[in-house]
Design a protein around this motif. Structure first.
Motif, PDB file in Angstrom:
ATOM      1  N   LYS A 242      33.578  40.698 -21.959  1.00 32.52           N
ATOM      2  CA  LYS A 242      35.024  40.448 -21.934  1.00 32.52           C
ATOM      3  C   LYS A 242      35.495  40.054 -20.527  1.00 32.52           C
ATOM      4  CE  LYS A 242      35.959  44.536 -23.695  1.00 32.52           C
ATOM      5  NZ  LYS A 242      34.577  44.987 -24.022  1.00 32.52           N
ATOM      6  N   THR A 243      35.018  40.765 -19.520  1.00 30.15           N
ATOM      7  CA  THR A 243      35.439  40.460 -18.144  1.00 30.15           C
ATOM      8  C   THR A 243      34.967  39.078 -17.722  1.00 30.15           C
ATOM      9  OG1 THR A 243      35.316  42.811 -17.583  1.00 30.15           O
ATOM     10  CG2 THR A 243      35.365  41.246 -15.758  1.00 30.15           C
ATOM     11  N   THR A 244      33.708  38.773 -18.003  1.00 27.35           N
ATOM     12  CA  THR A 244      33.146  37.474 -17.610  1.00 27.35           C
ATOM     13  C   THR A 244      33.895  36.330 -18.279  1.00 27.35           C
ATOM     14  OG1 THR A 244      30.975  38.517 -17.355  1.00 27.35           O
ATOM     15  CG2 THR A 244      31.031  36.108 -17.520  1.00 27.35           C
ATOM     16  N   VAL A 245      34.176  36.474 -19.560  1.00 28.68           N
ATOM     17  CA  VAL A 245      34.881  35.415 -20.289  1.00 28.68           C
ATOM     18  C   VAL A 245      36.321  35.275 -19.786  1.00 28.68           C
ATOM     19  CG1 VAL A 245      35.755  34.714 -22.561  1.00 28.68           C
ATOM     20  CG2 VAL A 245      33.422  35.597 -22.333  1.00 28.68           C
ATOM     21  N   ALA A 246      36.966  36.393 -19.472  1.00 32.28           N
ATOM     22  CA  ALA A 246      38.337  36.330 -18.957  1.00 32.28           C
ATOM     23  C   ALA A 246      38.386  35.534 -17.655  1.00 32.28           C
ATOM     24  CB  ALA A 246      38.875  37.744 -18.737  1.00 32.28           C
ATOM     25  N   ARG A 247      37.409  35.745 -16.787  1.00 35.51           N
ATOM     26  CA  ARG A 247      37.357  34.988 -15.530  1.00 35.51           C
ATOM     27  C   ARG A 247      37.205  33.488 -15.817  1.00 35.51           C
ATOM     28  NH1 ARG A 247      33.842  37.800 -13.304  1.00 35.51           N
ATOM     29  NH2 ARG A 247      35.094  38.966 -11.793  1.00 35.51           N
ATOM     30  N   ILE A 248      36.384  33.164 -16.795  1.00 38.41           N
ATOM     31  CA  ILE A 248      36.161  31.758 -17.149  1.00 38.41           C
ATOM     32  C   ILE A 248      37.410  31.146 -17.777  1.00 38.41           C
ATOM     33  CG2 ILE A 248      34.822  30.218 -18.651  1.00 38.41           C
ATOM     34  CD1 ILE A 248      32.439  32.120 -18.266  1.00 38.41           C
ATOM     35  N   VAL A 249      38.138  31.927 -18.587  1.00 39.00           N
ATOM     36  CA  VAL A 249      39.373  31.432 -19.198  1.00 39.00           C
ATOM     37  C   VAL A 249      40.360  31.001 -18.117  1.00 39.00           C
ATOM     38  CG1 VAL A 249      41.448  32.156 -20.455  1.00 39.00           C
ATOM     39  CG2 VAL A 249      39.185  32.655 -21.386  1.00 39.00           C
ATOM     40  N   GLY A 250      40.455  31.783 -17.046  1.00 39.33           N
ATOM     41  CA  GLY A 250      41.334  31.401 -15.948  1.00 39.33           C
ATOM     42  C   GLY A 250      40.939  30.073 -15.340  1.00 39.33           C
ATOM     43  N   LYS A 251      39.649  29.860 -15.178  1.00 38.00           N
ATOM     44  CA  LYS A 251      39.164  28.592 -14.612  1.00 38.00           C
ATOM     45  C   LYS A 251      39.464  27.427 -15.548  1.00 38.00           C
ATOM     46  CE  LYS A 251      35.002  26.508 -12.626  1.00 38.00           C
ATOM     47  NZ  LYS A 251      35.634  26.159 -11.351  1.00 38.00           N
ATOM     48  N   ILE A 252      39.270  27.634 -16.857  1.00 33.39           N
ATOM     49  CA  ILE A 252      39.543  26.572 -17.836  1.00 33.39           C
ATOM     50  C   ILE A 252      41.022  26.204 -17.847  1.00 33.39           C
ATOM     51  CG2 ILE A 252      39.594  26.040 -20.310  1.00 33.39           C
ATOM     52  CD1 ILE A 252      37.016  27.687 -20.593  1.00 33.39           C
ATOM     53  N   LEU A 253      41.885  27.206 -17.861  1.00 31.40           N
ATOM     54  CA  LEU A 253      43.328  26.943 -17.891  1.00 31.40           C
ATOM     55  C   LEU A 253      43.802  26.282 -16.597  1.00 31.40           C
ATOM     56  CD1 LEU A 253      44.648  30.193 -19.623  1.00 31.40           C
ATOM     57  CD2 LEU A 253      44.279  27.938 -20.633  1.00 31.40           C
ATOM     58  N   LYS A 254      43.140  26.582 -15.490  1.00 32.49           N
ATOM     59  CA  LYS A 254      43.465  25.889 -14.240  1.00 32.49           C
ATOM     60  C   LYS A 254      43.054  24.418 -14.337  1.00 32.49           C
ATOM     61  CE  LYS A 254      44.327  25.305  -9.767  1.00 32.49           C
ATOM     62  NZ  LYS A 254      43.826  23.937  -9.569  1.00 32.49           N
ATOM     63  N   GLU A 255      41.889  24.173 -14.884  1.00 36.93           N
ATOM     64  CA  GLU A 255      41.390  22.798 -15.028  1.00 36.93           C
ATOM     65  C   GLU A 255      42.258  21.985 -15.984  1.00 36.93           C
ATOM     66  OE1 GLU A 255      36.665  23.984 -14.336  1.00 36.93           O
ATOM     67  OE2 GLU A 255      37.452  23.673 -16.359  1.00 36.93           O
ATOM     68  N   LYS A 256      42.845  22.652 -16.964  1.00 44.24           N
ATOM     69  CA  LYS A 256      43.696  21.963 -17.937  1.00 44.24           C
ATOM     70  C   LYS A 256      45.138  21.839 -17.451  1.00 44.24           C
ATOM     71  CE  LYS A 256      40.488  21.496 -21.100  1.00 44.24           C
ATOM     72  NZ  LYS A 256      40.008  20.149 -21.524  1.00 44.24           N
ATOM     73  N   GLY A 257      45.433  22.361 -16.285  1.00 42.25           N
ATOM     74  CA  GLY A 257      46.785  22.247 -15.743  1.00 42.25           C
ATOM     75  C   GLY A 257      47.763  23.274 -16.287  1.00 42.25           C
ATOM     76  N   VAL A 258      47.270  24.246 -17.044  1.00 43.90           N
ATOM     77  CA  VAL A 258      48.152  25.275 -17.598  1.00 43.90           C
ATOM     78  C   VAL A 258      48.527  26.291 -16.517  1.00 43.90           C
ATOM     79  CG1 VAL A 258      48.370  27.084 -19.335  1.00 43.90           C
ATOM     80  CG2 VAL A 258      47.132  24.974 -19.877  1.00 43.90           C
ATOM     81  N   LEU A 259      47.565  26.650 -15.692  1.00 46.52           N
ATOM     82  CA  LEU A 259      47.799  27.575 -14.587  1.00 46.52           C
ATOM     83  C   LEU A 259      47.749  26.826 -13.261  1.00 46.52           C
ATOM     84  CD1 LEU A 259      45.667  30.688 -15.647  1.00 46.52           C
ATOM     85  CD2 LEU A 259      48.149  30.419 -15.764  1.00 46.52           C
ATOM     86  N   SER A 260      48.592  27.225 -12.331  1.00 45.39           N
ATOM     87  CA  SER A 260      48.671  26.521 -11.053  1.00 45.39           C
ATOM     88  C   SER A 260      47.630  26.996 -10.048  1.00 45.39           C
ATOM     89  CB  SER A 260      50.068  26.720 -10.446  1.00 45.39           C
ATOM     90  OG  SER A 260      50.349  28.102 -10.275  1.00 45.39           O
ATOM     91  N   VAL A 261      47.133  28.236 -10.203  1.00 42.61           N
ATOM     92  CA  VAL A 261      46.200  28.788  -9.219  1.00 42.61           C
ATOM     93  C   VAL A 261      44.833  29.053  -9.835  1.00 42.61           C
ATOM     94  CG1 VAL A 261      45.794  30.679  -7.578  1.00 42.61           C
ATOM     95  CG2 VAL A 261      48.120  29.828  -7.964  1.00 42.61           C
TER      96      VAL A 261
END
Length: 681
Positions: free
Chosen positions: A454-473
């Motif tokens: 769960k922790t590893t995937v959560a970290r990756i989700v943040g990276k994906i959403l950043k790459e998609k422009g959903v998250l700014s950081v």
């Protein structure tokens, strides 16, 4: 028009604090008698005097000043104590923002030149006019350089403003009677703020503090042993036979909800009796304004108290402090390297414990050690911190080389999870690109047993959403549920808000989130307050914050059922099933990438995982990948010991090492030891 700046040595002025008329005021009275109506006071402190006069009279006035001072204090003092500077006045008296005051009225008016509005937007302390007491200038410059503390710097400006009146009226007890509440968290520079307060008091001549240990800090414990009182330590300090005055900081964090008790009120009475000797500062953690108000109201029964809050520092302030620490040793930082500095601070926060400037200083010292070791190895002198230098500090720096979905594909057993994440991202992207469609809440629930990724995937989700422009950081902040709870009344809400503020534009992962909710019957639990604050942050920042709560399936269901509105704000759920036997074996093999091993190790490992009982791998508390990690580390430890005893070069894992490890008792039952791991292949 000319401005004549008269400066007296501050230490010398302090020696005359008991004179009937202080030196500055005595000089001003005599000048006023000689130049009635011709001179105007533009600024005055206990050790300086700025006078505006017509240019034609400036030289004559300068001579008069020296003569009058010699007559009162002698030739030697005139040479060593007083200095005079003449410069062009910026404005004529009648053009100033406020009507200038004649010298004869200078000490009678309620409003002086320090009251003029300023164009400065920051709360930096105003530096006194050129030529005024050097010690005061130095202290104010040092206070101005402190990171953060806007309310503290407002207080300093207020003290500087009132000091001349206190001194003129010799109302030093009025200043001493005022106490302070400093609401500041651990690691945010309390000692520095206290030291500079003491320096300021001395420079202004408001109190003659002890030269040795002018500041003392004492914590009041929640309880005391035997018949002793928790306040005995402080009482011993204030009752000690010592003629020296000091700034006494009293940490009352443990008593925040007991300040109305009889015992505490008796303690305040004891403090009030010695208020002319000490300047009291009551220290608490950073808490709600409402709590501070109640605390101030309670202390005001016996003391005159002023509150000063020190909010947790932001990203820019922490970077500014790091710059100053590096500059102390002559080092600079490449602009692009700061990205990895902030990433390292993010990693420091990952366990829920962050100590502000203390943590930043620790990171800086580690960086400087590594950099200087590298310089010594290369026999070079490079005092600029590069991207590579800063990146080497970060445990997660290598994740930049892969995309989020590539990292997801590298995980064992991630096919079903990847499909679900693709659906979520597609939904979010559609809402962003379709006019008239409301952007959905993007907070998520990760449910499953320990060690399922769960922790590893959560970290990756943040990276994906950043790459998609959903998250700014796209940073990742990991906490457990109880990390949001404060230790004292009023600490939880601001602590939770600060943690959310750090995570704006990023992912906040909350493991064991169900620990925030312990049932409606537990109304005094701080978890409820933390959860209420967290829900508000999730709603107010639904576009730039992703909160992922993780835990056991049943516990997460209870959490959602017990909090109205929480489930609707977390519309996405990803389930993490236990790993199969084959997947556990694949995770073990992936861990062998970085070590040497014999060919017979893999068949032994395969046989071991194939024989794991279903009751173990299907159990709710089975540790999954953590179980595998612990087994790998035990195998490595046994191999290391064997190779050391045999005096072999390097470490090679063998079948015998693995089998001896697998026979240990903990690998035949559920391993409950918590350990953060990854499981890439």
């Amino acid at each position: 028009m000319k401005k004549i700046i008269i400066s007296l040595n501050g230490e010398w002025v302090l020696e005359h604090r008991d004179d009937e008329v202080l030196p500055v005021d005595a000089l001003l009275e005599k000048l006023s008698a000689h130049y009635d109506g011709k001179i105007f006071v533009s600024d005055k402190s206990f050790s300086s005097l700025d006078i505006v006069i017509d240019e034609s009279d400036a030289e004559k006035l300068q001579q008069s000043i020296v003569s009058l001072f010699r007559a009162d204090y002698g030739e030697e003092k005139a040479e060593n104590v007083i200095s005079i500077a003449i410069m062009d006045a910026e404005t004529k008296p009648d053009e100033a923002d406020e009507a200038p005051r004649k010298a004869t009225d200078a000490t009678a008016d309620e409003k002086g030149s320090n009251d003029k509005p300023t164009e400065k937007k920051s709360e930096a302390v105003e530096t006194p006019p050129e030529g005024s007491d050097r010690r005061l200038q130095k202290v104010l410059g040092e206070i101005d350089a402190l990171v953060g503390g806007d309310e503290y710097k407002k207080l300093v400006k207020e003290i500087v403003k009132i000091a001349p009146e206190i001194t003129r009226n010799k109302a030093y007890d009025v200043f001493s009677y005022r106490s302070y509440i400093f609401a500041i968290n651990d690691g945010y520079g309390l000692d520095g703020f206290l030291d500079k307060l003491a320096d300021l008091i001395t420079a202004l001549g408001l109190k003659k503090l002890a030269q040795f240990r002018p500041v003392i800090t004492e914590k009041v414990p929640a309880t005391a042993q035997g018949n002793e009182s928790p306040f005995d330590g402080v009482r011993a300090l204030i009752n000690k036979k010592d003629d020296n005055s000091r700034v006494l900081c009293i940490d009352i964090s443990e008593w925040l909800n007991r300040t109305d008790s009889r015992e505490f009120k008796e303690f305040l009475r004891d403090l009030e009796k010695e208020s002319n000797k000490f300047v009291y500062v009551f220290r608490t953690p950073f808490v709600d304004k409402e709590v501070l108000y109640k605390l101030k109201f309670s202390l005001n029964d016996l003391l005159y108290v002023h509150t000063v809050s020190f909010p947790p520092l932001g990203k820019d302030e922490l970077r500014e402090y790091a710059k100053k620490e590096l500059a102390r040793f002559g080092f600079t930082v490449s602009p692009a390297a700061w990205k990895f500095f902030h990433r390292r601070l993010t990693e420091e926060r990952s366990d829920g414990k962050f100590y502000g400037l203390d943590t930043v200083k620790k990171v800086v010292m580690e960086l400087l050690y590594i950099k200087q070791l590298d310089n010594a190895s290369r026999r070079k002198t490079v005092n600029n911190i590069s991207v590579a230098d800063m990146r080497a500090l970060c445990a997660t720096a290598d994740t930049d080389e892969k995309s989020g979905f590539e990292m997801l594909d590298a995980l064992v057993g991630s096919a079903g999870i990847r499909k679900r994440i693709e659906e979520i991202v597609a939904h979010i992207e559609l809402s962003l690109s379709t006019q008239g469609v409301e952007r959905p809440c993007i907070h998520m629930r990760f449910v499953g047993n320990p060690g399922t990724g769960k922790t590893t995937v959560a970290r990756i989700v943040g990276k994906i959403l950043k790459e998609k422009g959903v998250l700014s950081v796209g940073n990742f902040y990991e906490y457990s549920g109880r990390d949001f709870c404060g230790r004292y009344v009023g600490e939880t809400a601001p602590k939770t808000s600060a943690m959310c503020r750090d995570a704006y534009g990023s992912v906040m992962f909350i493991d064991e989130a169900y620990s925030l909710y312990r049932g409606d019957a537990d109304s005094r639990d701080y978890g409820r307050e933390a959860l209420d604050t967290l829900i508000a942050e999730m709603e107010n920042h639904r576009n730039d914050l992703v909160v992922i709560m993780a835990g056991y399936t049943d516990d997460m269901t209870k959490l959602m059922d017990g909090n109205i509105g929480l489930a609707s704000r977390m519309p996405y759920t990803i389930e993490f099933p236990n790993f199969t036997r084959d997947q556990l074996y694949d995770i073990f093999v992936s861990m062998l990438k970085s070590v040497k091993y014999s060919a017979d190790l893999l068949p032994a490992a395969k046989e071991y995982f194939d024989k794991l009982p279903s009751a173990l791998i299907d159990a709710k508390d089975f540790a999954n990948a953590r179980f595998v990690r612990n087994l790998f580390e035990r195998t490595f430890a046994k191999a290391a010991m064997r190779c050391q005893l045999q005096k072999l070069n390097g470490i090679t894992l063998t079948k015998d090492d693995f089998e001896r490890s697998s026979l240990d008792r903990e690998f035949s039952e559920v391993n409950k030891k918590r350990s953060r791991i990854g499981f890439e292949v």
